[in-house]
Design a protein around this motif. Structure first.
Motif, PDB file in Angstrom:
ATOM      1  N   THR A   2      -1.357  -2.867  -7.922  1.00  0.00           N
ATOM      2  CA  THR A   2      -0.860  -3.176  -6.586  1.00  0.00           C
ATOM      3  C   THR A   2      -0.122  -1.969  -6.032  1.00  0.00           C
ATOM      4  OG1 THR A   2       1.198  -4.062  -7.468  1.00  0.00           O
ATOM      5  CG2 THR A   2      -0.605  -5.638  -7.096  1.00  0.00           C
ATOM      6  N   ASP A   3      -0.005  -1.932  -4.745  1.00  0.00           N
ATOM      7  CA  ASP A   3       0.706  -0.840  -4.087  1.00  0.00           C
ATOM      8  C   ASP A   3       2.206  -1.096  -4.232  1.00  0.00           C
ATOM      9  OD1 ASP A   3       1.538   1.217  -2.511  1.00  0.00           O
ATOM     10  OD2 ASP A   3       0.317   0.667  -0.784  1.00  0.00           O
ATOM     11  N   ALA A   4       2.927  -0.117  -4.758  1.00  0.00           N
ATOM     12  CA  ALA A   4       4.354  -0.273  -5.001  1.00  0.00           C
ATOM     13  C   ALA A   4       5.198  -0.071  -3.742  1.00  0.00           C
ATOM     14  CB  ALA A   4       4.803   0.707  -6.079  1.00  0.00           C
ATOM     15  N   ASP A   5       4.594   0.291  -2.639  1.00  0.00           N
ATOM     16  CA  ASP A   5       5.327   0.558  -1.406  1.00  0.00           C
ATOM     17  C   ASP A   5       5.207  -0.625  -0.459  1.00  0.00           C
ATOM     18  OD1 ASP A   5       6.407   1.424   0.955  1.00  0.00           O
ATOM     19  OD2 ASP A   5       5.313   3.302   1.010  1.00  0.00           O
ATOM     20  N   ARG A   8       3.920   0.019   3.207  1.00  0.00           N
ATOM     21  CA  ARG A   8       2.552   0.468   3.444  1.00  0.00           C
ATOM     22  C   ARG A   8       1.608  -0.721   3.292  1.00  0.00           C
ATOM     23  NH1 ARG A   8       0.465   5.322   0.008  1.00  0.00           N
ATOM     24  NH2 ARG A   8       0.814   3.830  -1.635  1.00  0.00           N
ATOM     25  N   ASP A   9       0.758  -0.896   4.285  1.00  0.00           N
ATOM     26  CA  ASP A   9      -0.255  -1.940   4.294  1.00  0.00           C
ATOM     27  C   ASP A   9      -1.608  -1.257   4.133  1.00  0.00           C
ATOM     28  OD1 ASP A   9      -2.083  -3.941   4.879  1.00  0.00           O
ATOM     29  OD2 ASP A   9      -1.249  -4.393   6.853  1.00  0.00           O
ATOM     30  N   ALA A  10      -2.288  -1.487   3.013  1.00  0.00           N
ATOM     31  CA  ALA A  10      -3.552  -0.816   2.725  1.00  0.00           C
ATOM     32  C   ALA A  10      -4.612  -1.104   3.784  1.00  0.00           C
ATOM     33  CB  ALA A  10      -4.059  -1.223   1.353  1.00  0.00           C
ATOM     34  N   ALA A  11      -4.472  -2.185   4.513  1.00  0.00           N
ATOM     35  CA  ALA A  11      -5.436  -2.509   5.561  1.00  0.00           C
ATOM     36  C   ALA A  11      -5.216  -1.661   6.813  1.00  0.00           C
ATOM     37  CB  ALA A  11      -5.341  -3.985   5.929  1.00  0.00           C
ATOM     38  N   ALA A  12      -4.045  -1.049   6.930  1.00  0.00           N
ATOM     39  CA  ALA A  12      -3.715  -0.314   8.149  1.00  0.00           C
ATOM     40  C   ALA A  12      -3.240   1.114   7.915  1.00  0.00           C
ATOM     41  CB  ALA A  12      -2.627  -1.077   8.913  1.00  0.00           C
ATOM     42  N   HIS A  13      -2.918   1.469   6.656  1.00  0.00           N
ATOM     43  CA  HIS A  13      -2.353   2.784   6.358  1.00  0.00           C
ATOM     44  C   HIS A  13      -3.145   3.525   5.286  1.00  0.00           C
ATOM     45  CE1 HIS A  13       1.336   0.452   7.639  1.00  0.00           C
ATOM     46  NE2 HIS A  13       1.271   1.440   8.526  1.00  0.00           N
ATOM     47  N   LEU A  14      -2.992   4.845   5.270  1.00  0.00           N
ATOM     48  CA  LEU A  14      -3.552   5.651   4.185  1.00  0.00           C
ATOM     49  C   LEU A  14      -2.868   5.279   2.875  1.00  0.00           C
ATOM     50  CD1 LEU A  14      -3.635   9.279   5.670  1.00  0.00           C
ATOM     51  CD2 LEU A  14      -5.551   7.701   5.395  1.00  0.00           C
ATOM     52  N   LEU A  15      -3.595   5.392   1.787  1.00  0.00           N
ATOM     53  CA  LEU A  15      -3.025   5.147   0.470  1.00  0.00           C
ATOM     54  C   LEU A  15      -2.546   6.438  -0.187  1.00  0.00           C
ATOM     55  CD1 LEU A  15      -5.617   2.593  -0.955  1.00  0.00           C
ATOM     56  CD2 LEU A  15      -3.384   2.136   0.086  1.00  0.00           C
ATOM     57  N   CYS A  16      -3.051   7.585   0.255  1.00  0.00           N
ATOM     58  CA  CYS A  16      -2.806   8.852  -0.436  1.00  0.00           C
ATOM     59  C   CYS A  16      -1.822   9.789   0.238  1.00  0.00           C
ATOM     60  CB  CYS A  16      -4.127   9.597  -0.617  1.00  0.00           C
ATOM     61  SG  CYS A  16      -5.205   8.784  -1.779  1.00  0.00           S
ATOM     62  N   GLN A  17      -1.451   9.527   1.455  1.00  0.00           N
ATOM     63  CA  GLN A  17      -0.560  10.454   2.154  1.00  0.00           C
ATOM     64  C   GLN A  17       0.521   9.697   2.904  1.00  0.00           C
ATOM     65  OE1 GLN A  17      -2.548  13.197   4.745  1.00  0.00           O
ATOM     66  NE2 GLN A  17      -4.048  13.787   3.206  1.00  0.00           N
ATOM     67  N   ALA A  84     -11.284   7.609  -3.098  1.00  0.00           N
ATOM     68  CA  ALA A  84     -11.061   7.400  -4.532  1.00  0.00           C
ATOM     69  C   ALA A  84      -9.945   6.391  -4.778  1.00  0.00           C
ATOM     70  CB  ALA A  84     -10.734   8.731  -5.212  1.00  0.00           C
ATOM     71  N   ALA A  85      -8.880   6.465  -4.005  1.00  0.00           N
ATOM     72  CA  ALA A  85      -7.777   5.512  -4.164  1.00  0.00           C
ATOM     73  C   ALA A  85      -8.216   4.096  -3.816  1.00  0.00           C
ATOM     74  CB  ALA A  85      -6.596   5.926  -3.281  1.00  0.00           C
ATOM     75  N   ARG A  86      -9.083   3.960  -2.829  1.00  0.00           N
ATOM     76  CA  ARG A  86      -9.512   2.633  -2.397  1.00  0.00           C
ATOM     77  C   ARG A  86     -10.521   1.994  -3.337  1.00  0.00           C
ATOM     78  NH1 ARG A  86      -7.784   1.008   2.527  1.00  0.00           N
ATOM     79  NH2 ARG A  86      -6.445   2.532   3.533  1.00  0.00           N
ATOM     80  N   VAL A  87     -11.242   2.801  -4.118  1.00  0.00           N
ATOM     81  CA  VAL A  87     -12.235   2.235  -5.044  1.00  0.00           C
ATOM     82  C   VAL A  87     -11.770   2.319  -6.501  1.00  0.00           C
ATOM     83  CG1 VAL A  87     -14.162   2.643  -3.484  1.00  0.00           C
ATOM     84  CG2 VAL A  87     -13.588   4.372  -5.204  1.00  0.00           C
ATOM     85  N   GLU A  88     -10.516   2.640  -6.696  1.00  0.00           N
ATOM     86  CA  GLU A  88      -9.956   2.723  -8.045  1.00  0.00           C
ATOM     87  C   GLU A  88     -10.071   1.366  -8.743  1.00  0.00           C
ATOM     88  OE1 GLU A  88      -5.759   4.178 -10.000  1.00  0.00           O
ATOM     89  OE2 GLU A  88      -5.752   3.387  -7.980  1.00  0.00           O
ATOM     90  N   PRO A  89     -10.572   1.341  -9.975  1.00  0.00           N
ATOM     91  CA  PRO A  89     -10.687   0.070 -10.693  1.00  0.00           C
ATOM     92  C   PRO A  89      -9.332  -0.637 -10.785  1.00  0.00           C
ATOM     93  CG  PRO A  89     -11.872   1.785 -11.856  1.00  0.00           C
ATOM     94  CD  PRO A  89     -11.099   2.466 -10.754  1.00  0.00           C
ATOM     95  N   GLY A  90      -9.345  -1.908 -10.508  1.00  0.00           N
ATOM     96  CA  GLY A  90      -8.138  -2.719 -10.574  1.00  0.00           C
ATOM     97  C   GLY A  90      -7.353  -2.797  -9.280  1.00  0.00           C
ATOM     98  N   ARG A  91      -7.666  -1.949  -8.319  1.00  0.00           N
ATOM     99  CA  ARG A  91      -6.951  -1.998  -7.040  1.00  0.00           C
ATOM    100  C   ARG A  91      -7.648  -2.991  -6.124  1.00  0.00           C
ATOM    101  NH1 ARG A  91      -3.431   1.311  -3.975  1.00  0.00           N
ATOM    102  NH2 ARG A  91      -3.601   2.990  -5.486  1.00  0.00           N
ATOM    103  N   SER A  92      -6.879  -3.846  -5.529  1.00  0.00           N
ATOM    104  CA  SER A  92      -7.401  -4.778  -4.546  1.00  0.00           C
ATOM    105  C   SER A  92      -7.044  -4.243  -3.164  1.00  0.00           C
ATOM    106  CB  SER A  92      -6.773  -6.157  -4.753  1.00  0.00           C
ATOM    107  OG  SER A  92      -7.209  -7.042  -3.760  1.00  0.00           O
ATOM    108  N   THR A  93      -8.059  -3.848  -2.418  1.00  0.00           N
ATOM    109  CA  THR A  93      -7.833  -3.276  -1.092  1.00  0.00           C
ATOM    110  C   THR A  93      -8.405  -4.219  -0.045  1.00  0.00           C
ATOM    111  OG1 THR A  93      -8.075  -1.088  -2.066  1.00  0.00           O
ATOM    112  CG2 THR A  93      -8.127  -1.210   0.307  1.00  0.00           C
ATOM    113  N   PRO A  94      -7.573  -4.654   0.893  1.00  0.00           N
ATOM    114  CA  PRO A  94      -8.053  -5.578   1.930  1.00  0.00           C
ATOM    115  C   PRO A  94      -8.967  -4.881   2.931  1.00  0.00           C
ATOM    116  CG  PRO A  94      -5.802  -4.906   2.391  1.00  0.00           C
ATOM    117  CD  PRO A  94      -6.161  -4.303   1.059  1.00  0.00           C
TER     118      PRO A  94
END
Length: 119
Positions: A2-5, A8-17, A84-94
């Protein structure tokens, strides 16, 4: 994973920057970057780079090398890191909740690379 931040909303924000700056009191702050905002920033980065790139003859016939600007390389690298961050195994990205500007930019870059001509 899960995203520790929580900001940050993975559906609306970058995961890497993040955007780093200062708050009014001088403290450093970290702000999530929106997907459409990133697309605009990366588009402007591309426009600031070399206007024309080239195809360089490869060592073997039919094995051409595409040379392109540092600005384009940075944008391609940033898009690949985000993917790469969005397709990382175990990550659930909306599903993305943004306009299609980032998808358009990625598609344009892919076509640029596939064309072998720079455009």
């Amino acid at each position: 994973m899960t995203d520790a931040d929580p900001d940050r909303d993975a559906a609306a924000h970058l995961l890497c920057q993040y955007d780093y700056g200062q708050a009014g009191d001088g403290r450093g702050v970290r702000r999530p970057i929106g997907l459409a905002e990133a697309a605009d920033l990366w588009r402007r980065t591309l426009e600031s780079g070399r206007a024309a790139e080239s195809t360089v003859d490869g060592p073997r016939a039919g094995d051409d090398v595409i040379a392109f600007s540092t600005a384009r390389a940075h944008v391609v690298a940033a898009l690949l890191e985000e993917f790469a961050a969005r397709v990382e195994p175990g990550r659930s990205t909306p599903a993305v909740r943004a306009d299609d500007s980032l998808a358009e930019l990625a598609t344009r870059l892919a076509r640029h690379l596939e064309s072998g001509t720079g455009y």
